[in-house]
Write an enzyme that holds these catalytic residues in place. Structure first.
Site, PDB file in Angstrom:
ATOM      1  N   GLN A 202      32.613  31.795  30.733  1.00  0.00           N
ATOM      2  CA  GLN A 202      32.647  30.480  30.057  1.00  0.00           C
ATOM      3  C   GLN A 202      31.256  30.014  29.635  1.00  0.00           C
ATOM      4  OE1 GLN A 202      34.304  31.293  32.815  1.00  0.00           O
ATOM      5  NE2 GLN A 202      36.193  30.139  33.068  1.00  0.00           N
ATOM      6  N   ASP A 243      36.190  20.586  39.442  1.00  0.00           N
ATOM      7  CA  ASP A 243      37.641  20.694  39.249  1.00  0.00           C
ATOM      8  C   ASP A 243      38.405  19.788  40.207  1.00  0.00           C
ATOM      9  OD1 ASP A 243      36.456  23.461  38.249  1.00  0.00           O
ATOM     10  OD2 ASP A 243      38.265  22.920  37.132  1.00  0.00           O
ATOM     11  N   LYS A 254      33.772  26.039  39.402  1.00  0.00           N
ATOM     12  CA  LYS A 254      33.842  27.466  39.064  1.00  0.00           C
ATOM     13  C   LYS A 254      33.147  28.340  40.108  1.00  0.00           C
ATOM     14  CE  LYS A 254      35.613  28.997  36.406  1.00  0.00           C
ATOM     15  NZ  LYS A 254      36.971  29.454  36.704  1.00  0.00           N
TER      16      LYS A 254
HETATM   17  C1  RUB Z   1      36.307  25.363  34.545  1.00  0.00           C
HETATM   18  C2  RUB Z   1      35.276  24.924  35.482  1.00  0.00           C
HETATM   19  C3  RUB Z   1      34.431  23.818  35.005  1.00  0.00           C
HETATM   20  C4  RUB Z   1      35.055  22.580  35.571  1.00  0.00           C
HETATM   21  C5  RUB Z   1      34.263  21.388  35.248  1.00  0.00           C
HETATM   22  O1  RUB Z   1      37.082  26.394  35.075  1.00  0.00           O
HETATM   23  O2  RUB Z   1      35.144  25.325  36.608  1.00  0.00           O
HETATM   24  O3  RUB Z   1      33.112  23.922  35.487  1.00  0.00           O
HETATM   25  O4  RUB Z   1      36.371  22.445  35.073  1.00  0.00           O
HETATM   26  O5  RUB Z   1      34.315  21.115  33.916  1.00  0.00           O
HETATM   27  P1  RUB Z   1      38.127  27.131  34.135  1.00  0.00           P
HETATM   28  P2  RUB Z   1      34.793  19.684  33.469  1.00  0.00           P
HETATM   29  O6  RUB Z   1      37.355  27.611  32.950  1.00  0.00           O
HETATM   30  O7  RUB Z   1      38.648  28.237  35.004  1.00  0.00           O
HETATM   31  O8  RUB Z   1      39.179  26.117  33.793  1.00  0.00           O
HETATM   32  O9  RUB Z   1      34.405  18.741  34.562  1.00  0.00           O
HETATM   33  O10 RUB Z   1      33.989  19.456  32.257  1.00  0.00           O
HETATM   34  O11 RUB Z   1      36.242  19.745  33.252  1.00  0.00           O
END
Ligand code: RUB
Length: 373
Positions: A202, A243, A254
């Site tokens: 990502q 998350d 992540k």
């Molecule tokens: C996404 C991930 C992001 C968090 C935070 O995991 O871990 O760092 O969601 O991002 P995946 P935000 O790609 O497996 O969904 O707080 O901006 O949502």
């Protein structure tokens, strides 16, 4: 966010709704191709969340809300009881997609609650309105996070981030990238170290692409290079998204975030988590209670990219039959976190009291034990 696609400037959200159709930027194709995908019912939207067409806590929360709106529209002609059964069934389908991000569950719950009153046509309207409100609230929250977090960034700072917590992960300005965007637009000289974020990449595929679009200086690094730069004094601040944040401040993000936090702690580098109330889960007492998604081991043994002919393909990076494990998230204990950048400003210790005061009115539930940070 504004994106430049084949020389044309477009203003897009990661996820939005047009009537009964949910639209998403197909994040599986980035950065090599920019495509919008249409999901025509709640089952397709649930599929898109599961396979990570859209991802990031905020975006999957909004997608979940829109999936619920689709379900309500699909069931609009059903009698009362069947409508409720249909909506509950859709909630179950959506909840089963990805287990870790709190936003998804909160969005589903908000939409179910919105269907609690009125007769079916009113219920449908309520659910649709609630889904749109989640999007609106989230956009506003990221603007506040940008303002609050920019105060942490001094002119000339080098900031490390992990995964993608930008506009594609959290509707609006994103979470971790929001303060960086704001600091850049205030004229501060800010540089970003971008962890590639194996196995799904990502950072390499999305964060680097977002920063490039915005003209913010950055360098992509292998995940295991972050400690090297921290030790050499080349990181002034770490900001990550989240998350799910437990009531004691333990934070799921992540996979790899925990390591970055420990190394930041060892090197006395401030480590901040940017996230709004939708990601803070007061029902979860500590990180031990957070379910960590385990994904297909093939995401570790194979990698996606463009070949020399410019075709998207996956290649094998391990011998056929290699045994692999693939936890998608880890938990950073609150003791390694300096604070949270929220829509209510910067939260420092004690986290639990601050969370309850801001998000758990009217206060601590009877018998709640503060584990301390
Ligand atoms: C996404 C991930 C992001 C968090 C935070 O995991 O871990 O760092 O969601 O991002 P995946 P935000 O790609 O497996 O969904 O707080 O901006 O949502």
């Amino acid at each position: 966010m504004k994106v430049n696609v084949d020389g044309e400037e477009m203003d897009v959200l990661a996820v939005w709704r047009e009537g009964g159709v949910v639209k998403m930027v197909d994040q599986r194709k980035l950065p090599h191709s920019f495509e919008i995908i249409d999901l025509s019912d709640h089952r397709e939207t649930a599929w898109a969340i599961k396979v990570m067409v859209t991802r990031g806590a905020g975006s999957i929360g909004c997608a979940a809300g829109f999936g619920m709106a689709q379900a309500a529209l699909e069931a609009a002609d059903l009698p009362e009881e069947e409508f409720t059964a249909y909506l509950n069934d859709a909630a179950g389908t959506i909840r089963k997609t990805r287990p870790t991000a709190a936003n998804l569950f909160k969005a589903v719950d908000r939409c179910l609650k919105a269907a609690d009153w009125g007769k079916v046509p009113v219920k449908v309207e309520n659910v649709v309105k609630e889904a749109e409100l989640i999007l609106k609230d989230d956009i506003k929250a990221t603007e506040e996070i940008a303002k609050a977090g920019a105060k942490l960034i001094k002119d000339g700072f080098k900031v490390l981030t992990h995964c993608n917590a930008g506009a594609l992960a959290y509707i609006g300005l994103g979470t971790a990238l929001a303060p960086i965007r704001r600091a850049h637009s205030e004229g501060k000289n800010v540089f970003v170290w971008v962890d590639e974020t194996r196995p799904r990449g990502q950072g390499a595929r999305i964060t680097a692409w977002e920063l490039e679009q915005e003209g913010i200086p950055y360098a992509l690094i292998a995940d295991n290079a972050a400690g090297y730069y921290m030790q050499r004094g080349e990181v002034d601040l770490v900001i990550v998204g989240a998350d799910r944040i437990a009531a004691n401040g333990d934070t799921a993000n992540k996979i790899g975030t925990y390591e970055k936090a420990v190394v930041a702690f060892e090197n006395k580098i401030p480590f901040w988590v940017a996230a709004p109330g939708m990601t803070i889960d007061l029902q979860t007492e500590s990180g031990d209670d957070i379910e960590i998604e385990e994904r297909d081991p093939e995401e570790v043994t194979r990698m996606w990219g463009l070949n020399d002919e410019g075709e998207a393909t996956t290649i094998s990076v391990a011998a056929e039959g290699t045994s692999a494990r693939n936890p998608a998230f880890d938990v950073t204990p609150a003791k390694f976190i300096d604070g949270f950048i929220t829509e209510h400003g910067l939260i420092e210790r004690p986290f639990t009291e601050a969370f309850y005061w801001l998000y758990g009115q009217p206060g601590l539930p009877p018998g709640f034990k503060y584990a301390g940070t």
